[in-house]
Scaffold this active site. Structure first.
Site, mmCIF file in Angstrom:
data_model
loop_
_atom_site.group_PDB
_atom_site.id
_atom_site.type_symbol
_atom_site.label_atom_id
_atom_site.label_comp_id
_atom_site.label_asym_id
_atom_site.label_seq_id
_atom_site.Cartn_x
_atom_site.Cartn_y
_atom_site.Cartn_z
ATOM 1 N N GLY A 102 -3.990 -27.131 43.330
ATOM 2 C CA GLY A 102 -4.641 -27.687 44.527
ATOM 3 C C GLY A 102 -3.662 -27.803 45.674
ATOM 4 O O GLY A 102 -3.116 -26.811 46.145
ATOM 5 N N GLY A 110 -16.548 -32.530 44.602
ATOM 6 C CA GLY A 110 -16.054 -31.218 45.040
ATOM 7 C C GLY A 110 -14.849 -30.738 44.255
ATOM 8 O O GLY A 110 -14.098 -29.888 44.710
ATOM 9 N N VAL A 135 -3.048 -22.510 42.636
ATOM 10 C CA VAL A 135 -2.578 -23.319 41.492
ATOM 11 C C VAL A 135 -2.204 -24.715 41.986
ATOM 12 O O VAL A 135 -1.502 -24.846 42.988
ATOM 13 C CB VAL A 135 -1.335 -22.685 40.817
ATOM 14 C CG1 VAL A 135 -0.858 -23.546 39.652
ATOM 15 C CG2 VAL A 135 -1.624 -21.273 40.341
ATOM 16 N N VAL A 175 -13.556 -25.616 50.327
ATOM 17 C CA VAL A 175 -12.179 -25.364 50.779
ATOM 18 C C VAL A 175 -12.176 -24.692 52.162
ATOM 19 O O VAL A 175 -11.341 -25.015 53.016
ATOM 20 C CB VAL A 175 -11.406 -24.504 49.744
ATOM 21 C CG1 VAL A 175 -9.962 -24.305 50.178
ATOM 22 C CG2 VAL A 175 -11.449 -25.161 48.375
ATOM 23 N N GLU A 229 -15.585 -26.219 39.653
ATOM 24 C CA GLU A 229 -15.963 -24.866 40.075
ATOM 25 C C GLU A 229 -17.485 -24.797 40.209
ATOM 26 O O GLU A 229 -18.201 -25.630 39.638
ATOM 27 C CB GLU A 229 -15.512 -23.850 39.024
ATOM 28 C CG GLU A 229 -14.022 -23.792 38.818
ATOM 29 C CD GLU A 229 -13.282 -23.440 40.085
ATOM 30 O OE1 GLU A 229 -13.457 -22.330 40.601
ATOM 31 O OE2 GLU A 229 -12.527 -24.293 40.579
ATOM 32 N N LYS A 249 -4.730 -20.070 36.077
ATOM 33 C CA LYS A 249 -3.576 -20.663 36.763
ATOM 34 C C LYS A 249 -2.288 -20.454 35.964
ATOM 35 O O LYS A 249 -1.239 -20.186 36.545
ATOM 36 C CB LYS A 249 -3.841 -22.146 37.011
ATOM 37 C CG LYS A 249 -4.946 -22.360 38.066
ATOM 38 C CD LYS A 249 -5.442 -23.783 38.090
ATOM 39 C CE LYS A 249 -6.458 -24.008 39.201
ATOM 40 N NZ LYS A 249 -7.168 -25.292 39.077
ATOM 41 N N ASP A 266 -10.397 -21.840 33.984
ATOM 42 C CA ASP A 266 -9.703 -22.054 35.269
ATOM 43 C C ASP A 266 -8.206 -22.290 35.024
ATOM 44 O O ASP A 266 -7.352 -21.702 35.711
ATOM 45 C CB ASP A 266 -10.343 -23.262 35.979
ATOM 46 C CG ASP A 266 -9.671 -23.592 37.293
ATOM 47 O OD1 ASP A 266 -9.871 -22.850 38.258
ATOM 48 O OD2 ASP A 266 -8.926 -24.598 37.343
#
Ligand code: HSE
Length: 405
Positions: A129, A182, A127, A12, A185, A200, A196
């Site tokens: 993406g 990608g 949250v 990221v 995690e 969120k 995950d």
């Protein structure tokens, strides 16, 4: 020139640099000045990268540079990301982040520190993406009471479930593919065990209801127990199996949970496939709205990080405030056993067993399957009541999944 720093130059972080470079002209127009990445903090060096000369290994270089007005934290993990975020806010720098672990764990405290130091702490990328969801809930829905939020919040598991359903693919192979793309995690256990998604949903619950629950204490089930049998039953019932995060209020208390659900075809969430996320927000004036888009991946997530950077840098005269969150107490939270919904049970047995189960669960919604099993969908009941009713028949289900209507 507006000077910023990037913490963490992984998927990221490097994507954020790419978005800032690719769209630099429109970004400069929007901010009224050019945005420059003055520093990149990472343990590694990137000698072949065009920004390789910006790499530093000591966060104090960034914290002590008064020119740096904003820090974009994309390190992942709780520490040292939390410590650096806190220090940056205390130094009066704005912080934007994609780090859902830090927001879900320390969000209430960090928002308060930001407020005290007249800085902004924004986390659109934490949250969904690339999907705009935090800012719309915060601003566009500010006049509404949020009734519930439900959705597919993890791209990796949705990618896996979609491939298992459509291609009969093996879990481990698809997970490897998600890692290569990608999406997953660093430790994919957080994806497949629902951790995950739990982070969120507590962030969304805090936005909706003002209290931040401990993500480790909400009911969390992942997809590691999902097999082709679940998928086949779902198919037969005209549903899809999806990993869902859900939050609503029950008698004034906040319910937040993560579980695989059966989602009927009539619900748009059932058609959200691959790495996409879909989030349904029920609000008392708007009604139901669906937020849909790429839920993971380098450039979509970076797009959301840059949205926050632009929000801060284009409003330089004032900080961008989110309302304060309170850390949830045990009394604030509802038990997942009290969650009322329809539930699908797969049970081994004959016509007579099915008749007993139908009577107990108040339903006629039952289909017989190959191998001497039947699947039935209960009337809306709490988990506690449904399980007790079924137990009274002496039948033991092979599995039970809640249904998202
Ligand atoms: N691993 C996460 C997912 C990344 O798959 O959704 C985006 O938060």
């Amino acid at each position: 020139m507006l000077q910023i720093a990037i913490l963490g130059f992984g998927v990221v972080g490097s994507g954020t640099a790419e978005v800032l470079y690719e769209n630099r002209k429109q970004i400069a127009d929007y901010c009224g000045d050019e945005v420059n990445i003055k520093y990149i903090l990472d343990l590694r060096d990137f000698p072949d990268h065009p920004l390789g000369d910006r790499v530093v290994h000591d966060v104090n270089v960034i914290l002590n540079d008064p020119e740096v007005v904003l820090v974009a934290e994309m390190m992942g993990g709780a520490h040292p990301a939390y410590d650096f975020t806190r220090a940056a806010l205390e130094a009066g720098k704005h912080v934007v982040t994609s780090n859902k672990e830090v927001v879900a764990t320390f969000g209430a405290e960090l928002l308060e520190i930001a407020r005290t130091h007249h800085a902004s702490y924004l986390f659109e990328a934490s949250v969904g993406g690339g999907i705009p969801i935090i800012r719309p809930m915060q601003t566009d829905l500010a006049s509404n009471e949020i009734l519930s939020v439900s959705g597919i919040l993890n791209g990796t598991t949705n990618f896996i479930l979609t491939k298992m359903k459509n291609e009969g693919a093996a879990f481990a192979d698809v997970l490897r593919e998600a890692q290569q793309k990608g999406y997953a995690e660093a430790n994919p256990t957080a994806d497949v065990e629902g951790i995950d998604a739990a982070r969120k949903i507590v962030i969304l619950a805090a936005l909706a209801f003002g209290v931040l629950a401990d993500p480790n204490r909400i009911s969390t089930k992942g997809i590691t127990g999902i097999t082709q049998e679940h998928t086949a039953v779902a198919d037969k019932l005209g549903c899809a199996v999806k990993l869902i995060g859900h939050t609503e209020k029950i008698d004034g208390r906040v319910l937040a949970l993560v579980s695989p659900f059966l989602v009927p075809a009539a619900n748009p969430i059932s058609h959200v496939d691959d790495v996409y996320n879909g989030i349904l927000v029920d609000a008392n004036m708007l009604g139901r709205a669906l937020f849909y888009g790429a839920g993971a991946g380098k450039l979509p997530t970076a797009s959301a990080v840059v949205a926050d950077i632009l929000d801060v840098l284009s409003h330089r005269a004032s900080e961008r405030r989110l309302p304060a969150w309170r850390v949830a107490t045990a009394e604030d939270m509802a038990s997942s056993e009290d969650y009322v919904c329809r539930r699908c049970y797969l049970i081994e047995g004959c016509q007579r067993c099915a008749a007993k189960a139908k009577a107990a669960l108040g339903t006629e919604d039952c289909v017989f399957l190959e191998g001497g099993t039947f699947a039935l969908i209960s009337r809306p009941m709490s988990e506690k009541d449904a399980n007790a009713a079924l137990a009274s028949t002496g039948l033991t289900p092979r599995f039970c999944l809640p249904v998202l209507d």
